[in-house]
Motif scaffolding. Sequence first.
Motif, PDB file in Angstrom:
ATOM      1  N   VAL A   1      39.274  27.239  32.198  1.00 56.97           N
ATOM      2  CA  VAL A   1      40.729  27.733  32.738  1.00 56.97           C
ATOM      3  C   VAL A   1      41.733  26.941  32.486  1.00 56.97           C
ATOM      4  N   LYS A   2      41.585  25.807  33.069  1.00 53.88           N
ATOM      5  CA  LYS A   2      42.885  24.942  33.087  1.00 53.88           C
ATOM      6  C   LYS A   2      43.213  24.436  31.682  1.00 53.88           C
ATOM      7  N   SER A   3      42.310  24.339  30.910  1.00 56.56           N
ATOM      8  CA  SER A   3      42.231  23.968  29.452  1.00 56.56           C
ATOM      9  C   SER A   3      43.061  25.093  28.666  1.00 56.56           C
ATOM     10  N   GLU A   4      42.389  26.341  28.635  1.00 56.52           N
ATOM     11  CA  GLU A   4      42.858  27.516  27.807  1.00 56.52           C
ATOM     12  C   GLU A   4      43.708  28.033  28.657  1.00 56.52           C
ATOM     13  N   GLY A   5      44.335  27.987  29.740  1.00 60.08           N
ATOM     14  CA  GLY A   5      45.176  28.670  30.436  1.00 60.08           C
ATOM     15  C   GLY A   5      45.366  30.368  30.158  1.00 60.08           C
ATOM     16  N   PRO A   6      44.478  30.907  30.462  1.00 59.36           N
ATOM     17  CA  PRO A   6      44.272  32.337  30.455  1.00 59.36           C
ATOM     18  C   PRO A   6      44.574  32.916  31.733  1.00 59.36           C
ATOM     19  N   ASN A   7      45.320  32.327  32.804  1.00 60.07           N
ATOM     20  CA  ASN A   7      45.346  32.954  34.080  1.00 60.07           C
ATOM     21  C   ASN A   7      46.185  34.030  34.490  1.00 60.07           C
ATOM     22  N   LEU A   8      46.255  34.447  35.476  1.00 64.22           N
ATOM     23  CA  LEU A   8      46.873  35.730  35.904  1.00 64.22           C
ATOM     24  C   LEU A   8      48.283  35.282  36.511  1.00 64.22           C
ATOM     25  N   ALA A   9      49.446  35.886  36.152  1.00 63.95           N
ATOM     26  CA  ALA A   9      50.698  35.519  36.631  1.00 63.95           C
ATOM     27  C   ALA A   9      50.815  35.857  38.057  1.00 63.95           C
ATOM     28  N   ALA A  10      51.655  35.305  38.962  1.00 64.54           N
ATOM     29  CA  ALA A  10      51.589  35.438  40.478  1.00 64.54           C
ATOM     30  C   ALA A  10      52.141  36.855  40.775  1.00 64.54           C
ATOM     31  N   THR A  11      53.049  37.358  39.987  1.00 66.02           N
ATOM     32  CA  THR A  11      53.410  38.668  40.399  1.00 66.02           C
ATOM     33  C   THR A  11      52.246  39.824  40.112  1.00 66.02           C
ATOM     34  N   ASP A  12      51.488  39.562  39.194  1.00 66.74           N
ATOM     35  CA  ASP A  12      50.555  40.600  38.788  1.00 66.74           C
ATOM     36  C   ASP A  12      49.259  40.241  40.008  1.00 66.74           C
TER      37      ASP A  12
ATOM     38  N   LEU B   1      34.335  39.791  47.825  1.00 65.29           N
ATOM     39  CA  LEU B   1      33.817  41.127  47.342  1.00 65.29           C
ATOM     40  C   LEU B   1      32.726  41.189  46.545  1.00 65.29           C
ATOM     41  N   GLU B   2      32.680  40.256  45.449  1.00 66.45           N
ATOM     42  CA  GLU B   2      31.530  39.927  44.573  1.00 66.45           C
ATOM     43  C   GLU B   2      30.459  39.160  45.133  1.00 66.45           C
ATOM     44  N   GLY B   3      30.530  38.927  46.512  1.00 65.38           N
ATOM     45  CA  GLY B   3      29.334  37.946  47.049  1.00 65.38           C
ATOM     46  C   GLY B   3      29.055  36.674  46.264  1.00 65.38           C
ATOM     47  N   GLY B   4      30.386  36.058  45.775  1.00 63.36           N
ATOM     48  CA  GLY B   4      30.305  34.705  44.965  1.00 63.36           C
ATOM     49  C   GLY B   4      30.954  33.587  45.744  1.00 63.36           C
ATOM     50  N   GLY B   5      30.777  32.451  45.147  1.00 57.90           N
ATOM     51  CA  GLY B   5      31.281  31.272  45.608  1.00 57.90           C
ATOM     52  C   GLY B   5      32.592  30.908  45.160  1.00 57.90           C
ATOM     53  N   ARG B   6      32.904  31.423  43.829  1.00 58.62           N
ATOM     54  CA  ARG B   6      34.165  31.222  43.205  1.00 58.62           C
ATOM     55  C   ARG B   6      34.492  32.239  42.138  1.00 58.62           C
ATOM     56  N   ALA B   7      35.826  32.775  42.189  1.00 57.11           N
ATOM     57  CA  ALA B   7      36.143  33.676  41.114  1.00 57.11           C
ATOM     58  C   ALA B   7      37.590  33.248  40.694  1.00 57.11           C
ATOM     59  N   TRP B   8      37.759  33.419  39.296  1.00 59.27           N
ATOM     60  CA  TRP B   8      39.092  33.092  38.487  1.00 59.27           C
ATOM     61  C   TRP B   8      39.744  34.482  38.441  1.00 59.27           C
ATOM     62  N   ALA B   9      40.966  34.458  38.328  1.00 58.83           N
ATOM     63  CA  ALA B   9      41.875  35.579  38.057  1.00 58.83           C
ATOM     64  C   ALA B   9      42.756  35.518  36.787  1.00 58.83           C
ATOM     65  N   LEU B  10      42.341  36.403  35.857  1.00 60.93           N
ATOM     66  CA  LEU B  10      42.757  36.021  34.487  1.00 60.93           C
ATOM     67  C   LEU B  10      43.726  37.127  33.883  1.00 60.93           C
ATOM     68  N   SER B  11      44.107  36.996  32.735  1.00 61.49           N
ATOM     69  CA  SER B  11      45.200  37.943  32.281  1.00 61.49           C
ATOM     70  C   SER B  11      44.486  39.035  31.605  1.00 61.49           C
TER      71      SER B  11
END
Length: 384
Positions: free
Chosen positions: A224-235, A61-71
Amino acid sequence: MKDFSAEVHGCHTYDATGAITAPIYLSATFHHPAFRRSTGYDYGRVANPTRRELEQTVALLEGGGRAWALSSGMAAINLVFALCAAGDHVLLSEDIYGGTVRLANEIYGRYGIEFEYVDTCDTALVQSKMRKETKLVFIETPSNPMMFVTDIRALIDVAHAGNALLVADNTFLSPHFQKPLALGADIVVESGTKYLCGHNDVICGFIAVKDGGSDLAERIELLVKSEGPNLAATDAWLMLRSIKTLGVRIERQAQNALAIAQWLGTLPEVTEVFYPGLPDHPGHDLQKSQSTGFGGMISFKVRTPEIAQKCLAHLRLIAFAESLGGVESLLTYPLVQTHAEMPAELIRRTGLDDRLLRLSVGIENVADIEEDLAQALRAAAREA
Ligand SMILES: Cc1ncc(COP(=O)(O)O)c(C=O)c1O
């Protein structure tokens, strides 16, 4: 795929069951077939299949190559500031979400990063503030809450000429109406809590970059992998469901907002209306040139602070609440809510004052929204 279709279908592919919607993978860890072999998923903090589908959809949607889903949206902005090191200088729009200012001044400012607020509508001024230490130019357009419009393309040129990254907070329009990465921005951040979610039931955020294989993408992945701010699977699953209707919701919100912005100007209690969709808004033509819609956010000033404050208790349909972008209309008093911790100097420079109200227009019948606002303002004016 074009807008609407991309929102409905995202990056979904059918698994062996043919499920139309993505499954929710709750597994925190993943089985390895053999030594040094992986399914692509090892541990949930690093990657999760439901979250991955959401990330691929938002990148599309953003026209980007990579996005991260965060909390949260703040988790996304935190990652942006974490790209900086002591001695770096960051330029930010002076009219900006109060939480961004708090993170910059109260947290990262203490690590030796210098944050400077500037009127980003004035390209020459931004240019004059660039230094060799400037690492980021961070903009909000339209800005929260004064609805100033920044020239994204011009600031990309200014930032790149100084070897800085242009970061755009795209929360107010969502990728349905504005795609800063496609215009050349380096990073987009977004509070997914707002239009992407649209139902006021998930707190979430996104960060996206143009090139998924770049050093920048690698650096964000490391954070992201070091700090762990990711979004939970249900969200993540709820967000996938919400995004399917992003286009129909925000188009309707924008249609309602234009009608309400025009109508607000006719009320005796209202003195100024800030909505870029109005032809006399100073950013109207610019926004038309860099986005495909004007969005559902309106700010307006009333005659006195008492009217602004007292009308909140008279609302019947519209909720007096912070946040924005949901299907329900919300009215906010920015000075004591979203921007309560803004330094007084910034408040003075942007014109945010005790007569300002911010309306997040929902998808209700526009006549009901207007009727509610009219009666609340009338009642407040009688009391004031
Ligand atoms: C423009 C903008 N950016 C970022 C945020 C932060 O997002 P979140 O509340 O999801 O952390 C907000 C929140 O209101 C916002 O309005």
